[in-house]
Scaffold this motif. Structure first.
Motif, PDB file in Angstrom:
ATOM      1  N   CYS A  11       0.853  -1.196   0.000  1.00 18.27           N
ATOM      2  CA  CYS A  11       0.000   0.000   0.000  1.00 18.27           C
ATOM      3  C   CYS A  11       0.883   1.239   0.000  1.00 18.27           C
ATOM      4  O   CYS A  11       1.797   1.363   0.805  1.00 18.27           O
ATOM      5  CB  CYS A  11      -0.920  -0.006   1.217  1.00 18.27           C
ATOM      6  N   THR A  12       0.602   2.153  -0.902  1.00 18.46           N
ATOM      7  CA  THR A  12       1.390   3.385  -0.989  1.00 18.46           C
ATOM      8  C   THR A  12       0.823   4.490  -0.108  1.00 18.46           C
ATOM      9  O   THR A  12       1.418   5.544   0.017  1.00 18.46           O
ATOM     10  CB  THR A  12       1.431   3.879  -2.449  1.00 18.46           C
ATOM     11  N   MET A  13      -0.347   4.240   0.502  1.00 13.79           N
ATOM     12  CA  MET A  13      -0.991   5.248   1.333  1.00 13.79           C
ATOM     13  C   MET A  13      -1.174   4.734   2.754  1.00 13.79           C
ATOM     14  O   MET A  13      -2.199   4.980   3.387  1.00 13.79           O
ATOM     15  CB  MET A  13      -2.362   5.590   0.749  1.00 13.79           C
ATOM     16  N   SER A  14      -0.229   4.011   3.288  1.00 13.60           N
ATOM     17  CA  SER A  14      -0.408   3.336   4.571  1.00 13.60           C
ATOM     18  C   SER A  14      -0.722   4.298   5.716  1.00 13.60           C
ATOM     19  O   SER A  14      -1.422   3.936   6.652  1.00 13.60           O
ATOM     20  CB  SER A  14       0.814   2.497   4.907  1.00 13.60           C
ATOM     21  N   GLN A  15      -0.237   5.520   5.669  1.00 18.97           N
ATOM     22  CA  GLN A  15      -0.538   6.484   6.734  1.00 18.97           C
ATOM     23  C   GLN A  15      -1.970   7.010   6.635  1.00 18.97           C
ATOM     24  O   GLN A  15      -2.599   7.295   7.639  1.00 18.97           O
ATOM     25  CB  GLN A  15       0.452   7.657   6.677  1.00 18.97           C
ATOM     26  N   ALA A  16      -2.504   7.146   5.438  1.00 14.18           N
ATOM     27  CA  ALA A  16      -3.853   7.680   5.237  1.00 14.18           C
ATOM     28  C   ALA A  16      -4.798   6.632   4.661  1.00 14.18           C
ATOM     29  O   ALA A  16      -5.775   6.964   4.000  1.00 14.18           O
ATOM     30  CB  ALA A  16      -3.783   8.881   4.298  1.00 14.18           C
ATOM     31  N   CYS A  17      -4.531   5.380   4.928  1.00 15.31           N
ATOM     32  CA  CYS A  17      -5.334   4.283   4.377  1.00 15.31           C
ATOM     33  C   CYS A  17      -6.746   4.320   4.960  1.00 15.31           C
ATOM     34  O   CYS A  17      -6.936   4.441   6.161  1.00 15.31           O
ATOM     35  CB  CYS A  17      -4.670   2.952   4.699  1.00 15.31           C
ATOM     36  N   GLU A  18      -7.734   4.229   4.079  1.00 19.50           N
ATOM     37  CA  GLU A  18      -9.134   4.236   4.494  1.00 19.50           C
ATOM     38  C   GLU A  18      -9.793   2.881   4.275  1.00 19.50           C
ATOM     39  O   GLU A  18     -11.016   2.765   4.371  1.00 19.50           O
ATOM     40  CB  GLU A  18      -9.894   5.307   3.720  1.00 19.50           C
ATOM     41  N   CYS A  19      -9.031   1.857   3.976  1.00 18.24           N
ATOM     42  CA  CYS A  19      -9.598   0.533   3.704  1.00 18.24           C
ATOM     43  C   CYS A  19     -10.167  -0.078   4.978  1.00 18.24           C
ATOM     44  O   CYS A  19      -9.621   0.097   6.063  1.00 18.24           O
ATOM     45  CB  CYS A  19      -8.539  -0.392   3.131  1.00 18.24           C
ATOM     46  N   ARG A  20     -11.280  -0.806   4.821  1.00 17.82           N
ATOM     47  CA  ARG A  20     -11.944  -1.492   5.919  1.00 17.82           C
ATOM     48  C   ARG A  20     -12.375  -2.868   5.439  1.00 17.82           C
ATOM     49  O   ARG A  20     -12.483  -3.124   4.255  1.00 17.82           O
ATOM     50  CB  ARG A  20     -13.183  -0.730   6.385  1.00 17.82           C
ATOM     51  N   TYR A  21     -12.673  -3.752   6.380  1.00 17.52           N
ATOM     52  CA  TYR A  21     -13.196  -5.068   6.056  1.00 17.52           C
ATOM     53  C   TYR A  21     -14.725  -5.023   6.033  1.00 17.52           C
ATOM     54  O   TYR A  21     -15.348  -4.400   6.880  1.00 17.52           O
ATOM     55  CB  TYR A  21     -12.790  -6.109   7.097  1.00 17.52           C
ATOM     56  N   LEU A  22     -15.320  -5.708   5.069  1.00 15.69           N
ATOM     57  CA  LEU A  22     -16.755  -5.955   5.034  1.00 15.69           C
ATOM     58  C   LEU A  22     -16.943  -7.439   5.301  1.00 15.69           C
ATOM     59  O   LEU A  22     -16.310  -8.270   4.646  1.00 15.69           O
ATOM     60  CB  LEU A  22     -17.351  -5.605   3.674  1.00 15.69           C
ATOM     61  N   LYS A  23     -17.804  -7.793   6.226  1.00 16.45           N
ATOM     62  CA  LYS A  23     -17.985  -9.195   6.607  1.00 16.45           C
ATOM     63  C   LYS A  23     -19.181  -9.799   5.887  1.00 16.45           C
ATOM     64  O   LYS A  23     -20.207  -9.152   5.712  1.00 16.45           O
ATOM     65  CB  LYS A  23     -18.186  -9.304   8.107  1.00 16.45           C
ATOM     66  N   PHE A  24     -19.034 -11.069   5.492  1.00 22.95           N
ATOM     67  CA  PHE A  24     -20.088 -11.821   4.824  1.00 22.95           C
ATOM     68  C   PHE A  24     -20.157 -13.209   5.440  1.00 22.95           C
ATOM     69  O   PHE A  24     -19.155 -13.748   5.888  1.00 22.95           O
ATOM     70  CB  PHE A  24     -19.804 -11.964   3.317  1.00 22.95           C
ATOM     71  N   ARG A  25     -21.346 -13.798   5.446  1.00 22.37           N
ATOM     72  CA  ARG A  25     -21.502 -15.143   5.999  1.00 22.37           C
ATOM     73  C   ARG A  25     -20.950 -16.206   5.056  1.00 22.37           C
ATOM     74  O   ARG A  25     -20.631 -17.305   5.467  1.00 22.37           O
ATOM     75  CB  ARG A  25     -22.971 -15.433   6.282  1.00 22.37           C
ATOM     76  N   ASP A  26     -20.843 -15.886   3.773  1.00 24.75           N
ATOM     77  CA  ASP A  26     -20.428 -16.866   2.780  1.00 24.75           C
ATOM     78  C   ASP A  26     -19.512 -16.190   1.772  1.00 24.75           C
ATOM     79  O   ASP A  26     -19.576 -14.991   1.570  1.00 24.75           O
ATOM     80  CB  ASP A  26     -21.667 -17.414   2.072  1.00 24.75           C
TER      81      ASP A  26
END
Length: 116
Positions: free
Chosen positions: A68-83
């Motif tokens: 990741c080139t934006m590790s300090q300002a990273c806005e990525c999050r996890y989305l959870k799914f049952r499958d």
């Protein structure tokens, strides 16, 4: 000088508070539970690459993503799914009939074998 003892009421209330708070257990991970990476408004190339893919929880990359080139300002999050599957592949799930033809039902008739 004697040490002051707690009152009977405060001792009982302390015991009740301890009994009410059960230990927190880790939530069970389902065998095919999956996550997807939700990228922010400004995302790096790695986030764009992985945002359309679902991973099994035990195989998911950590955030911030490696490379990741934006590790300090990273806005990525996890989305959870049952499958892990994104969309259903069965016609029944969409309310469509499984029998799409007007042929008669032959299951009540005699079979092809001599013993039927």
């Amino acid at each position: 000088m004697s040490k002051r003892r707690p009152s009977l009421l405060s001792t009982l209330l302390a015991r009740l508070n301890k009994a009410k708070a059960p230990p927190r257990a880790q939530p069970a991970v389902l065998p095919f539970q999956a996550i997807a990476i939700y990228r922010g408004v400004s995302a790096c190339e790695m986030a764009r690459k992985f945002s359309e893919h679902r991973f099994l929880v035990r195989e998911a990359p950590t955030l911030p993503l490696p490379g990741c080139t934006m590790s300090q300002a990273c806005e990525c999050r996890y989305l959870k799914f049952r499958d892990r599957r994104g969309e259903s592949r069965r016609l029944d799930d969409f309310g469509a009939a499984t029998r799409l033809t007007n042929l008669p039902d032959r299951r009540r008739t005699r079979g092809r074998r001599k013993t039927d």
